[in-house]
Design a protein around this motif. Structure first.
Motif, PDB file in Angstrom:
ATOM      1  N   PRO A   1     -31.142 -48.503 -25.710  1.00 46.08           N
ATOM      2  CA  PRO A   1     -31.624 -47.641 -26.806  1.00 46.08           C
ATOM      3  C   PRO A   1     -32.312 -46.373 -26.308  1.00 46.08           C
ATOM      4  CG  PRO A   1     -32.185 -49.951 -27.218  1.00 46.08           C
ATOM      5  CD  PRO A   1     -31.629 -49.889 -25.830  1.00 46.08           C
ATOM      6  N   GLY A   2     -31.822 -45.230 -26.767  1.00 43.36           N
ATOM      7  CA  GLY A   2     -32.431 -43.951 -26.405  1.00 43.36           C
ATOM      8  C   GLY A   2     -32.058 -43.452 -25.021  1.00 43.36           C
ATOM      9  N   ARG A   3     -31.163 -44.151 -24.340  1.00 45.58           N
ATOM     10  CA  ARG A   3     -30.771 -43.764 -22.974  1.00 45.58           C
ATOM     11  C   ARG A   3     -29.430 -43.025 -22.988  1.00 45.58           C
ATOM     12  NH1 ARG A   3     -35.198 -44.642 -19.526  1.00 45.58           N
ATOM     13  NH2 ARG A   3     -36.416 -46.326 -20.457  1.00 45.58           N
ATOM     14  N   ASN A   4     -28.935 -42.714 -21.812  1.00 49.63           N
ATOM     15  CA  ASN A   4     -27.672 -41.984 -21.696  1.00 49.63           C
ATOM     16  C   ASN A   4     -26.489 -42.778 -22.245  1.00 49.63           C
ATOM     17  OD1 ASN A   4     -28.843 -39.760 -20.399  1.00 49.63           O
ATOM     18  ND2 ASN A   4     -28.652 -40.735 -18.393  1.00 49.63           N
ATOM     19  N   ARG A   5     -25.525 -42.056 -22.772  1.00 48.06           N
ATOM     20  CA  ARG A   5     -24.280 -42.694 -23.206  1.00 48.06           C
ATOM     21  C   ARG A   5     -23.386 -42.942 -21.989  1.00 48.06           C
ATOM     22  NH1 ARG A   5     -22.068 -38.276 -27.069  1.00 48.06           N
ATOM     23  NH2 ARG A   5     -23.009 -37.076 -25.372  1.00 48.06           N
ATOM     24  N   GLY A   6     -22.523 -43.941 -22.106  1.00 46.41           N
ATOM     25  CA  GLY A   6     -21.570 -44.229 -21.031  1.00 46.41           C
ATOM     26  C   GLY A   6     -20.745 -43.016 -20.677  1.00 46.41           C
ATOM     27  N   ILE A   7     -20.335 -42.274 -21.692  1.00 46.23           N
ATOM     28  CA  ILE A   7     -19.488 -41.097 -21.474  1.00 46.23           C
ATOM     29  C   ILE A   7     -20.231 -40.041 -20.653  1.00 46.23           C
ATOM     30  CG2 ILE A   7     -20.126 -39.935 -23.636  1.00 46.23           C
ATOM     31  CD1 ILE A   7     -17.281 -39.045 -23.975  1.00 46.23           C
ATOM     32  N   TYR A   8     -21.550 -39.952 -20.875  1.00 41.08           N
ATOM     33  CA  TYR A   8     -22.343 -39.000 -20.092  1.00 41.08           C
ATOM     34  C   TYR A   8     -22.382 -39.429 -18.628  1.00 41.08           C
ATOM     35  CZ  TYR A   8     -26.181 -36.176 -18.291  1.00 41.08           C
ATOM     36  OH  TYR A   8     -26.934 -35.321 -17.526  1.00 41.08           O
ATOM     37  N   LEU A   9     -22.617 -40.729 -18.392  1.00 42.76           N
ATOM     38  CA  LEU A   9     -22.678 -41.202 -17.009  1.00 42.76           C
ATOM     39  C   LEU A   9     -21.338 -41.071 -16.303  1.00 42.76           C
ATOM     40  CD1 LEU A   9     -25.054 -44.314 -16.889  1.00 42.76           C
ATOM     41  CD2 LEU A   9     -25.482 -41.951 -16.210  1.00 42.76           C
ATOM     42  N   LEU A  10     -20.247 -41.287 -17.035  1.00 41.93           N
ATOM     43  CA  LEU A  10     -18.923 -41.097 -16.437  1.00 41.93           C
ATOM     44  C   LEU A  10     -18.756 -39.632 -16.017  1.00 41.93           C
ATOM     45  CD1 LEU A  10     -16.055 -41.834 -15.634  1.00 41.93           C
ATOM     46  CD2 LEU A  10     -15.394 -41.798 -18.058  1.00 41.93           C
ATOM     47  N   GLY A  11     -19.101 -38.716 -16.911  1.00 41.35           N
ATOM     48  CA  GLY A  11     -19.013 -37.292 -16.587  1.00 41.35           C
ATOM     49  C   GLY A  11     -19.948 -36.923 -15.437  1.00 41.35           C
TER      50      GLY A  11
ATOM     51  N   PRO B   1     -29.198 -32.616 -19.812  1.00 41.58           N
ATOM     52  CA  PRO B   1     -29.263 -34.050 -20.125  1.00 41.58           C
ATOM     53  C   PRO B   1     -28.208 -34.420 -21.166  1.00 41.58           C
ATOM     54  CG  PRO B   1     -30.994 -32.881 -21.295  1.00 41.58           C
ATOM     55  CD  PRO B   1     -30.283 -31.854 -20.439  1.00 41.58           C
ATOM     56  N   ASP B   2     -28.056 -35.695 -21.405  1.00 40.78           N
ATOM     57  CA  ASP B   2     -27.098 -36.179 -22.397  1.00 40.78           C
ATOM     58  C   ASP B   2     -27.468 -35.638 -23.789  1.00 40.78           C
ATOM     59  OD1 ASP B   2     -24.990 -37.540 -23.509  1.00 40.78           O
ATOM     60  OD2 ASP B   2     -25.996 -39.482 -23.542  1.00 40.78           O
ATOM     61  N   LYS B   3     -26.471 -35.370 -24.576  1.00 39.19           N
ATOM     62  CA  LYS B   3     -26.596 -34.932 -25.981  1.00 39.19           C
ATOM     63  C   LYS B   3     -27.134 -33.513 -26.138  1.00 39.19           C
ATOM     64  CE  LYS B   3     -27.672 -39.672 -26.380  1.00 39.19           C
ATOM     65  NZ  LYS B   3     -28.828 -40.506 -26.036  1.00 39.19           N
ATOM     66  N   ALA B   4     -27.251 -32.769 -25.034  1.00 41.09           N
ATOM     67  CA  ALA B   4     -27.726 -31.386 -25.121  1.00 41.09           C
ATOM     68  C   ALA B   4     -26.631 -30.496 -25.699  1.00 41.09           C
ATOM     69  CB  ALA B   4     -28.159 -30.877 -23.758  1.00 41.09           C
ATOM     70  N   THR B   5     -25.384 -30.891 -25.505  1.00 41.00           N
ATOM     71  CA  THR B   5     -24.267 -30.115 -26.045  1.00 41.00           C
ATOM     72  C   THR B   5     -23.192 -31.067 -26.564  1.00 41.00           C
ATOM     73  OG1 THR B   5     -22.452 -28.599 -25.495  1.00 41.00           O
ATOM     74  CG2 THR B   5     -23.282 -29.962 -23.703  1.00 41.00           C
ATOM     75  N   LYS B   6     -22.478 -30.618 -27.585  1.00 41.30           N
ATOM     76  CA  LYS B   6     -21.372 -31.444 -28.091  1.00 41.30           C
ATOM     77  C   LYS B   6     -20.075 -31.076 -27.395  1.00 41.30           C
ATOM     78  CE  LYS B   6     -23.211 -32.927 -32.404  1.00 41.30           C
ATOM     79  NZ  LYS B   6     -22.891 -33.599 -33.652  1.00 41.30           N
ATOM     80  N   ASN B   7     -20.158 -30.011 -26.612  1.00 43.00           N
ATOM     81  CA  ASN B   7     -18.976 -29.439 -25.995  1.00 43.00           C
ATOM     82  C   ASN B   7     -18.642 -30.118 -24.659  1.00 43.00           C
ATOM     83  OD1 ASN B   7     -16.846 -27.686 -25.706  1.00 43.00           O
ATOM     84  ND2 ASN B   7     -18.107 -26.021 -24.853  1.00 43.00           N
ATOM     85  N   ILE B   8     -18.248 -31.385 -24.747  1.00 39.40           N
ATOM     86  CA  ILE B   8     -17.871 -32.104 -23.526  1.00 39.40           C
ATOM     87  C   ILE B   8     -16.475 -32.701 -23.709  1.00 39.40           C
ATOM     88  CG2 ILE B   8     -20.243 -32.664 -22.829  1.00 39.40           C
ATOM     89  CD1 ILE B   8     -19.704 -35.538 -23.899  1.00 39.40           C
ATOM     90  N   PRO B   9     -15.799 -33.009 -22.601  1.00 38.45           N
ATOM     91  CA  PRO B   9     -14.457 -33.611 -22.706  1.00 38.45           C
ATOM     92  C   PRO B   9     -14.520 -34.966 -23.413  1.00 38.45           C
ATOM     93  CG  PRO B   9     -14.913 -32.897 -20.454  1.00 38.45           C
ATOM     94  CD  PRO B   9     -16.204 -32.810 -21.195  1.00 38.45           C
TER      95      PRO B   9
ATOM     96  N   TRP C   1     -11.427 -38.866 -13.720  1.00 41.55           N
ATOM     97  CA  TRP C   1     -11.965 -39.874 -12.788  1.00 41.55           C
ATOM     98  C   TRP C   1     -10.865 -40.433 -11.881  1.00 41.55           C
ATOM     99  CZ3 TRP C   1     -16.230 -42.139 -10.843  1.00 41.55           C
ATOM    100  CH2 TRP C   1     -16.160 -43.458 -10.386  1.00 41.55           C
ATOM    101  N   THR C   2      -9.752 -40.818 -12.478  1.00 39.88           N
ATOM    102  CA  THR C   2      -8.645 -41.394 -11.722  1.00 39.88           C
ATOM    103  C   THR C   2      -8.055 -40.374 -10.757  1.00 39.88           C
ATOM    104  OG1 THR C   2      -8.162 -42.810 -13.601  1.00 39.88           O
ATOM    105  CG2 THR C   2      -6.433 -42.601 -11.953  1.00 39.88           C
ATOM    106  N   ARG C   3      -7.821 -39.169 -11.256  1.00 38.77           N
ATOM    107  CA  ARG C   3      -7.233 -38.121 -10.406  1.00 38.77           C
ATOM    108  C   ARG C   3      -8.176 -37.770  -9.260  1.00 38.77           C
ATOM    109  NH1 ARG C   3      -7.316 -32.258 -11.022  1.00 38.77           N
ATOM    110  NH2 ARG C   3      -5.810 -31.383  -9.546  1.00 38.77           N
ATOM    111  N   GLN C   4      -9.459 -37.651  -9.577  1.00 36.98           N
ATOM    112  CA  GLN C   4     -10.440 -37.314  -8.537  1.00 36.98           C
ATOM    113  C   GLN C   4     -10.468 -38.380  -7.439  1.00 36.98           C
ATOM    114  OE1 GLN C   4     -14.732 -37.768  -9.399  1.00 36.98           O
ATOM    115  NE2 GLN C   4     -14.950 -35.641  -8.776  1.00 36.98           N
ATOM    116  N   ASN C   5     -10.453 -39.634  -7.853  1.00 41.89           N
ATOM    117  CA  ASN C   5     -10.497 -40.712  -6.854  1.00 41.89           C
ATOM    118  C   ASN C   5      -9.257 -40.716  -5.965  1.00 41.89           C
ATOM    119  OD1 ASN C   5     -12.990 -41.595  -7.648  1.00 41.89           O
ATOM    120  ND2 ASN C   5     -12.215 -43.147  -9.052  1.00 41.89           N
TER     121      ASN C   5
END
Lengths: 151, 151
Positions: free
Chosen positions: B31-41, B72-80, B89-93
């Motif tokens: 609760p109140g922490r980073n979203r998974g999508i943020y940590l992936l990015g 930080p997370d949720k500072a912008t809605k403009n993310i992939p 992630w897959t391509r980078q790896n």
């Protein structure tokens, strides 16, 4: 570099534990998850295993294996207090640090105690340094959780 | 051993990401922490920095630095989208793995790109292998958090 990382993460853990009250340590780091006190006991128990794997001697707190490794959190009420675990943690780090500092470079590449001579001949990466690498990873993983206890 | 640990934690991350739906990735890990999508990015952006530090070439996704490291997370809605980040992630790896596999043992002990020749002469641990060690620690730390997304 491997040892630097170990010490850096121990220091980060220390800073975190010192910033938390006993009451905060007794809370779950997220709803329905492990309590801080369980993870502290878990880390001490896992690092105690390292004492054996690295051939440093006997475990300091063998009684922690059952409640903090074999059993999940809240399975038993019979665990040390936060204050006691803090004391164990500090004493264990002091003893392990002295032992680690006495290991020579060549000795780090000798086998750990849980692998046989025969297997080690085929898999030389199963050495004492690798124990440090994998346990630093383990510590970092739980540190990412313990940090959630900060208000 | 250092590279083994890196690959093991990448594999653990892959297994975790593959077990999560896009909807689950969009949730906060606590609760109140980073979203998974943020940590992936965030992980992709930090690993992209490694491309530069390890002298592997330019960043693959320089546009991720702003929303996933500086902000930080949720500072912008403009993310992939989650789907796009999974592809990155897959391509980078794949690309990083090919580059890592081409590095010789001696080259791992040469300086990374963010340290000067003069400083490196005094601090030879500021080498490319150390980048792998510290970033594996970083990945483990966030993996301990990402695992909380599992229902």
């Amino acid at each position: 570099m491997v040892l630097d990382r170990w010490y850096a993460q121990l220091k980060n853990s220390d800073t975190l534990f010192n910033s938390l009250t006993d009451e905060q340590l007794k809370k779950e780091f997220a709803p329905g998850r492990n309590r801080g006190i369980y993870l502290l006991g878990h880390l001490i128990a896992v690092h105690d295993d390292m004492m054996v794997l690295l051939n440093f001697g006997d475990k300091l707190y063998p009684e922690l294996n059952e409640p903090f490794i074999k059993q999940p959190d809240k399975a038993t009420k019979n665990i040390p207090t936060a204050k006691e675990l803090r004391t164990y943690w500090t004493r264990q780090n002091e003893i392990m640090t002295a032992k680690i500092n006495a290991v020579t470079t060549d000795e780090w590449f000798t086998k750990h105690t849980a692998v046989s001579e025969g297997d080690f001949a085929k898999e030389p990466h199963r050495n004492r340094l690798n124990i440090m690498i994998t346990r630093t990873s383990h510590l970092s993983y739980h540190l990412g959780q313990l940090t959630l206890l900060k208000p």
